[in-house]
Design a protein around this motif. Structure first.
Motif, PDB file in Angstrom:
ATOM      1  N   GLN A 298       4.221  12.140  -2.249  1.00 39.75           N
ATOM      2  CA  GLN A 298       2.760  12.011  -2.188  1.00 39.75           C
ATOM      3  C   GLN A 298       2.159  12.524  -3.490  1.00 39.75           C
ATOM      4  OE1 GLN A 298       0.977  14.002   1.136  1.00 39.75           O
ATOM      5  NE2 GLN A 298      -1.102  13.465   0.548  1.00 39.75           N
ATOM      6  N   VAL A 299       1.292  11.737  -4.080  1.00 41.32           N
ATOM      7  CA  VAL A 299       0.662  12.114  -5.341  1.00 41.32           C
ATOM      8  C   VAL A 299      -0.469  13.092  -5.079  1.00 41.32           C
ATOM      9  CG1 VAL A 299      -0.628  11.272  -7.325  1.00 41.32           C
ATOM     10  CG2 VAL A 299       1.265   9.918  -6.401  1.00 41.32           C
ATOM     11  N   ARG A 300      -0.498  14.150  -5.864  1.00 42.57           N
ATOM     12  CA  ARG A 300      -1.573  15.139  -5.762  1.00 42.57           C
ATOM     13  C   ARG A 300      -2.061  15.517  -7.151  1.00 42.57           C
ATOM     14  NH1 ARG A 300      -0.137  20.373  -3.265  1.00 42.57           N
ATOM     15  NH2 ARG A 300      -2.394  20.638  -3.217  1.00 42.57           N
TER      16      ARG A 300
ATOM     17  N   PHE B 236       4.918   6.374 -11.334  1.00 40.27           N
ATOM     18  CA  PHE B 236       5.448   5.461 -12.345  1.00 40.27           C
ATOM     19  C   PHE B 236       4.679   5.609 -13.653  1.00 40.27           C
ATOM     20  CE2 PHE B 236       8.628   3.731  -9.967  1.00 40.27           C
ATOM     21  CZ  PHE B 236       8.276   2.871  -8.950  1.00 40.27           C
ATOM     22  N   SER B 237       3.354   5.616 -13.553  1.00 39.86           N
ATOM     23  CA  SER B 237       2.539   5.621 -14.759  1.00 39.86           C
ATOM     24  C   SER B 237       1.135   6.113 -14.437  1.00 39.86           C
ATOM     25  CB  SER B 237       2.464   4.205 -15.341  1.00 39.86           C
ATOM     26  OG  SER B 237       1.730   4.175 -16.541  1.00 39.86           O
ATOM     27  N   ILE B 238       0.492   6.714 -15.457  1.00 38.17           N
ATOM     28  CA  ILE B 238      -0.896   7.149 -15.339  1.00 38.17           C
ATOM     29  C   ILE B 238      -1.721   6.453 -16.410  1.00 38.17           C
ATOM     30  CG2 ILE B 238      -2.511   9.090 -15.356  1.00 38.17           C
ATOM     31  CD1 ILE B 238      -0.231  10.914 -14.555  1.00 38.17           C
ATOM     32  N   ASN B 239      -2.814   5.848 -16.016  1.00 38.94           N
ATOM     33  CA  ASN B 239      -3.696   5.181 -16.967  1.00 38.94           C
ATOM     34  C   ASN B 239      -4.765   6.181 -17.400  1.00 38.94           C
ATOM     35  OD1 ASN B 239      -5.163   3.388 -18.497  1.00 38.94           O
ATOM     36  ND2 ASN B 239      -5.060   1.744 -17.006  1.00 38.94           N
ATOM     37  N   ALA B 240      -6.003   5.872 -17.193  1.00 41.69           N
ATOM     38  CA  ALA B 240      -7.072   6.771 -17.612  1.00 41.69           C
ATOM     39  C   ALA B 240      -7.110   8.022 -16.732  1.00 41.69           C
ATOM     40  CB  ALA B 240      -8.414   6.068 -17.551  1.00 41.69           C
TER      41      ALA B 240
ATOM     42  N   LEU C 110      -0.189   4.671 -10.938  1.00 43.84           N
ATOM     43  CA  LEU C 110       0.726   3.716 -10.301  1.00 43.84           C
ATOM     44  C   LEU C 110       1.900   4.523  -9.739  1.00 43.84           C
ATOM     45  CD1 LEU C 110       1.657   0.803  -9.723  1.00 43.84           C
ATOM     46  CD2 LEU C 110       2.802   0.843 -11.960  1.00 43.84           C
ATOM     47  N   ALA C 111       2.047   4.454  -8.420  1.00 41.21           N
ATOM     48  CA  ALA C 111       3.086   5.239  -7.754  1.00 41.21           C
ATOM     49  C   ALA C 111       3.990   4.331  -6.930  1.00 41.21           C
ATOM     50  CB  ALA C 111       2.431   6.294  -6.860  1.00 41.21           C
ATOM     51  N   PRO C 112       5.217   4.781  -6.649  1.00 41.73           N
ATOM     52  CA  PRO C 112       6.115   3.976  -5.805  1.00 41.73           C
ATOM     53  C   PRO C 112       5.513   3.673  -4.438  1.00 41.73           C
ATOM     54  CG  PRO C 112       7.327   5.709  -6.880  1.00 41.73           C
ATOM     55  CD  PRO C 112       5.887   5.971  -7.155  1.00 41.73           C
ATOM     56  N   SER C 113       4.676   4.607  -3.955  1.00 41.42           N
ATOM     57  CA  SER C 113       4.109   4.465  -2.618  1.00 41.42           C
ATOM     58  C   SER C 113       2.842   3.644  -2.579  1.00 41.42           C
ATOM     59  CB  SER C 113       3.812   5.855  -2.040  1.00 41.42           C
ATOM     60  OG  SER C 113       2.899   6.537  -2.876  1.00 41.42           O
TER      61      SER C 113
ATOM     62  N   PRO D 109       0.076   0.790  -5.110  1.00 42.02           N
ATOM     63  CA  PRO D 109      -0.291   0.151  -6.383  1.00 42.02           C
ATOM     64  C   PRO D 109      -1.338   0.996  -7.113  1.00 42.02           C
ATOM     65  CG  PRO D 109      -0.564  -1.358  -4.514  1.00 42.02           C
ATOM     66  CD  PRO D 109      -0.310  -0.002  -3.943  1.00 42.02           C
ATOM     67  N   TRP D 110      -1.751   0.527  -8.288  1.00 40.28           N
ATOM     68  CA  TRP D 110      -2.745   1.264  -9.063  1.00 40.28           C
ATOM     69  C   TRP D 110      -3.907   1.690  -8.172  1.00 40.28           C
ATOM     70  CZ3 TRP D 110      -1.865   3.173 -13.666  1.00 40.28           C
ATOM     71  CH2 TRP D 110      -0.943   2.534 -14.527  1.00 40.28           C
ATOM     72  N   ALA D 111      -4.216   2.994  -8.224  1.00 45.82           N
ATOM     73  CA  ALA D 111      -5.297   3.542  -7.406  1.00 45.82           C
ATOM     74  C   ALA D 111      -5.852   4.794  -8.057  1.00 45.82           C
ATOM     75  CB  ALA D 111      -4.791   3.872  -6.005  1.00 45.82           C
ATOM     76  N   ASP D 112      -7.077   5.118  -7.708  1.00 49.62           N
ATOM     77  CA  ASP D 112      -7.718   6.337  -8.206  1.00 49.62           C
ATOM     78  C   ASP D 112      -7.410   7.501  -7.279  1.00 49.62           C
ATOM     79  OD1 ASP D 112     -10.586   4.489  -9.357  1.00 49.62           O
ATOM     80  OD2 ASP D 112      -8.969   5.385 -10.538  1.00 49.62           O
TER      81      ASP D 112
END
Length: 120
Positions: free
Chosen positions: A1-3, A29-33, A100-103, A105-108
């Motif tokens: 879980q992303v925190r 996976f990746s962080i944008n802005a 962008l996480a395995p769990s 798609p791109w989300a804030d």
């Protein structure tokens, strides 16, 4: 879980400085802005500063020349250096990141917020 977890808030006198940090944890996976926002109770959440993955920055007019946003991509962490603080900077500060996480798609994602109080 992303925190996203912020730290570094507190009470400071006018003219003082604080440095906020926001660390990202979890499988990513990746962080944008990435960015910082602030909110006063009863008011909308306003943009303070943003930084792209390439390092381009943007600031609210009210903080230009006083605040500086930076990021450490190796640590998935964003910082906000706040100098020459004014009482009107008092607010809860939130970090934000587009991830962008395995769990998912791109989300804030948002942190829980950290209180900054500028008062003598």
């Amino acid at each position: 879980q992303v925190r996203l977890v912020e730290s570094g808030g507190g009470l400071v006198q006018p003219g003082g400085s604080l440095r906020l940090s926001c660390a990202t944890s979890g499988s990513i996976f990746s962080i944008n802005a990435m960015g910082w926002y602030r909110q006063i109770p009863g008011q909308q959440r306003d943009l303070v500063a943003t930084i792209t993955s390439g390092g381009s920055t943007d600031y609210a007019d009210s903080v230009k020349g006083r605040f500086s946003i930076s990021r450490d991509n190796a640590k998935n962490t964003v910082y906000l250096q706040m100098d020459t603080l004014k009482p009107e900077d008092t607010a809860v500060y939130y970090c934000n990141a587009r991830i962008l996480a395995p769990s998912r798609p791109w989300a804030d994602y948002w942190g829980q917020g950290t209180q900054v109080t500028v008062s003598s």
